[in-house]
Enzyme design. Structure first.
Site, PDB file in Angstrom:
ATOM      1  N   LYS A  39       0.724  -1.198  -0.114  1.00  0.00           N
ATOM      2  CA  LYS A  39      -0.093   0.056  -0.112  1.00  0.00           C
ATOM      3  C   LYS A  39       0.987   1.379  -0.102  1.00  0.00           C
ATOM      4  O   LYS A  39       2.107   1.224   0.206  1.00  0.00           O
ATOM      5  CB  LYS A  39      -0.887   0.058   1.325  1.00  0.00           C
ATOM      6  CG  LYS A  39      -0.332  -0.064   2.757  1.00  0.00           C
ATOM      7  CD  LYS A  39      -1.137   0.238   3.591  1.00  0.00           C
ATOM      8  CE  LYS A  39      -0.239   0.259   4.879  1.00  0.00           C
ATOM      9  NZ  LYS A  39      -1.248   0.327   6.141  1.00  0.00           N
ATOM     10  N   ARG A 137     -11.314   0.745  14.505  1.00  0.00           N
ATOM     11  CA  ARG A 137     -11.058   1.220  13.271  1.00  0.00           C
ATOM     12  C   ARG A 137     -12.064   0.641  12.211  1.00  0.00           C
ATOM     13  O   ARG A 137     -13.407   0.571  12.319  1.00  0.00           O
ATOM     14  CB  ARG A 137      -9.518   1.200  12.553  1.00  0.00           C
ATOM     15  CG  ARG A 137      -8.971   2.326  12.128  1.00  0.00           C
ATOM     16  CD  ARG A 137      -7.672   2.700  11.977  1.00  0.00           C
ATOM     17  NE  ARG A 137      -7.119   1.270  11.350  1.00  0.00           N
ATOM     18  CZ  ARG A 137      -5.582   1.078  11.088  1.00  0.00           C
ATOM     19  NH1 ARG A 137      -4.858   1.956  11.293  1.00  0.00           N
ATOM     20  NH2 ARG A 137      -5.420  -0.024  10.344  1.00  0.00           N
ATOM     21  N   TYR A 271      14.387  30.813   6.558  1.00  0.00           N
ATOM     22  CA  TYR A 271      13.383  31.618   6.943  1.00  0.00           C
ATOM     23  C   TYR A 271      13.659  31.841   8.541  1.00  0.00           C
ATOM     24  O   TYR A 271      13.609  30.980   9.157  1.00  0.00           O
ATOM     25  CB  TYR A 271      12.092  31.069   6.416  1.00  0.00           C
ATOM     26  CG  TYR A 271      11.824  30.839   4.978  1.00  0.00           C
ATOM     27  CD1 TYR A 271      11.877  32.116   4.349  1.00  0.00           C
ATOM     28  CD2 TYR A 271      11.650  29.672   4.429  1.00  0.00           C
ATOM     29  CE1 TYR A 271      11.732  32.170   2.831  1.00  0.00           C
ATOM     30  CE2 TYR A 271      11.418  29.792   3.052  1.00  0.00           C
ATOM     31  CZ  TYR A 271      11.403  30.926   2.398  1.00  0.00           C
ATOM     32  OH  TYR A 271      11.523  30.973   0.995  1.00  0.00           O
ATOM     33  N   MET A 319      10.534  24.747   1.424  1.00  0.00           N
ATOM     34  CA  MET A 319       9.811  23.856   0.457  1.00  0.00           C
ATOM     35  C   MET A 319      10.805  22.896  -0.563  1.00  0.00           C
ATOM     36  O   MET A 319      10.573  21.735  -0.755  1.00  0.00           O
ATOM     37  CB  MET A 319       8.893  24.371  -0.552  1.00  0.00           C
ATOM     38  CG  MET A 319       7.960  23.558  -1.450  1.00  0.00           C
ATOM     39  SD  MET A 319       7.017  24.604  -2.356  1.00  0.00           S
ATOM     40  CE  MET A 319       5.739  25.241  -1.267  1.00  0.00           C
TER      41      MET A 319
END
Length: 391
Positions: A39, A137, A271, A319
């Site tokens: 998966k 779940r 940043y 990013m």
């Protein structure tokens, strides 16, 4: 892909390591069959190449979460038993049934959609009934189990379904000694016994995930489902390291150093200037960021091997890039910056990144983005002695 071509970044996938891991896990599973869980694009490693390698190493089932993942495996020519378990109303039930995919059923709505699709397809649906034994779940609650079993067996009698499996999933198998483990096993045995007494004749009963495969032989039943362990990552540091279990990490994530430059003391980096140089130094620019799956939460903490030394991210992850303080060293531009791998060269591991990011290694490998090319090595399976399922 040309493995020697210069790349901004790459995730090297060692298929020999994956095959070796599958063989180790088969041996731990005893007489149970092994499902290779692929998966989420094989936990970020590439579903089709990893599925093929796992089957070569003796896996007998494949497992996916979504039906589109399962259908993609069929489109790639992968036959054999395949289970898909995360369904929503209106999903591609008919396509899955026509492709011979086992569909998981946790409630009456899903059973009805599977039966309707089987009617339209003109062939019975292969269904596996999932029991909620305590995870809370997906899965059918014990109180609703008799109705689901009865309806599934009625569909089987009508030639519209075949109950191929009974299964469940642990909540805390990665926490040794957790009381829920024994409790869930007991509930599962009771729910299986009820279904079989009612007339179910499943091909497989299964509950064991990676940690249970490694540590709970009483939970192996007919089939074990191995996900993260197949990729060489320990399902829990409490249980042991990858090496403790004889597993080898399959993915190595690296990038090419894009720039090396000298900066003075007191220079802000990235940043927000959360990092400021304490002295004159050199900075290295690593051209991957959170768009590539590098956790922003690892800002100021993530480890990277550059020029033979483990460095720490300086300031915020952006990013597309981050910076490391090279302490005056001047590696060549284009040199390897290895974020994580097996650890053979002193590089960090995915577990190291998990610690730095306050998460688990599952997330570290799975989040590596699609714009990072996967480079497959050791694609051919060399001759070896393969254990049989009875070894």
């Amino acid at each position: 892909m040309n493995e020697t071509a210069p790349l901004r970044a790459r995730a090297e996938i060692d298929l020999a390591a994956l095959r070796a891991n599958v063989r180790v896990l088969r041996a731990r599973a005893g007489g149970a069959h092994l499902m290779a869980v692929v998966k989420s694009d094989a936990y970020g490693h590439g579903a089709v190449p990893c599925a093929k390698a796992a089957l070569e190493a003796g896996a007998t089932w494949l497992g996916t979460a979504t039906p589109h993942e399962a259908l993609a495996l069929r489109a790639a020519g992968l036959g054999g038993p395949l289970l898909c378990w995360l369904w929503t109303p209106g999903g591609p039930w008919r396509e899955a049934i026509e492709a011979g995919i086992d569909v998981s059923v946790s409630g009456m709505w899903a059973l009805r959609e599977a039966v309707a699709a089987a009617t339209a397809a003109g062939r019975p649906a292969r269904i596996q009934l999932k029991a909620d034994t305590g995870l809370g779940r997906n899965g059918c609650q014990p109180a609703d189990w008799p109705e689901l079993v009865a309806e599934a067996l009625a569909a089987e009698t009508a030639g519209l379904a075949k109950v191929t499996g009974l299964w469940s999933h642990f909540a805390c198998a990665d926490e040794p000694g957790h009381p829920s483990i024994a409790a869930q096993l007991g509930v599962f045995r009771d729910m299986v016994a009820y279904a079989e007494k009612a007339g179910a004749e499943p091909e497989v009963r299964h509950m064991a995930n990676s940690p249970a495969t490694l540590t709970l032989p009483e939970a192996h039943f007919d089939l074990v489902r191995t996900g993260i362990a197949m990729y060489g990552i320990s399902p829990s540091p409490e249980l042991g390291t990858s090496a403790d279990f004889g597993l080898r990490p399959v993915m190595t994530l690296a990038a090419s150093v894009a720039l090396v430059k000298e900066v003075p003391a007191g220079h802000g980096v990235s940043y927000g200037h959360h990092y400021t140089t304490s002295a004159e130094t050199t900075l290295g620019l690593i051209p991957v960021g959170y768009a590539d799956g590098v956790p922003r939460h690892a800002s100021g903490r993530g480890p990277v091997l550059v020029d033979g030394k483990v460095r720490t991210i300086a300031g915020r992850v952006a990013m597309d890039q981050f910076v490391v303080d090279l302490d005056g060293d001047r590696p060549e531009t284009g040199a390897d910056a290895v974020l994580f791998g097996p650890g053979d060269r002193g590089e960090p591991t995915a577990e190291d990144w998990a610690v730095a990011s306050d998460t688990i290694a599952y997330e570290i490998v799975t989040r590596i983005g699609a714009r990072v090319p996967r480079v497959y090595v050791n694609e051919r399976d060399e001759p070896h002695e393969t254990p049989t399922d009875n070894d």
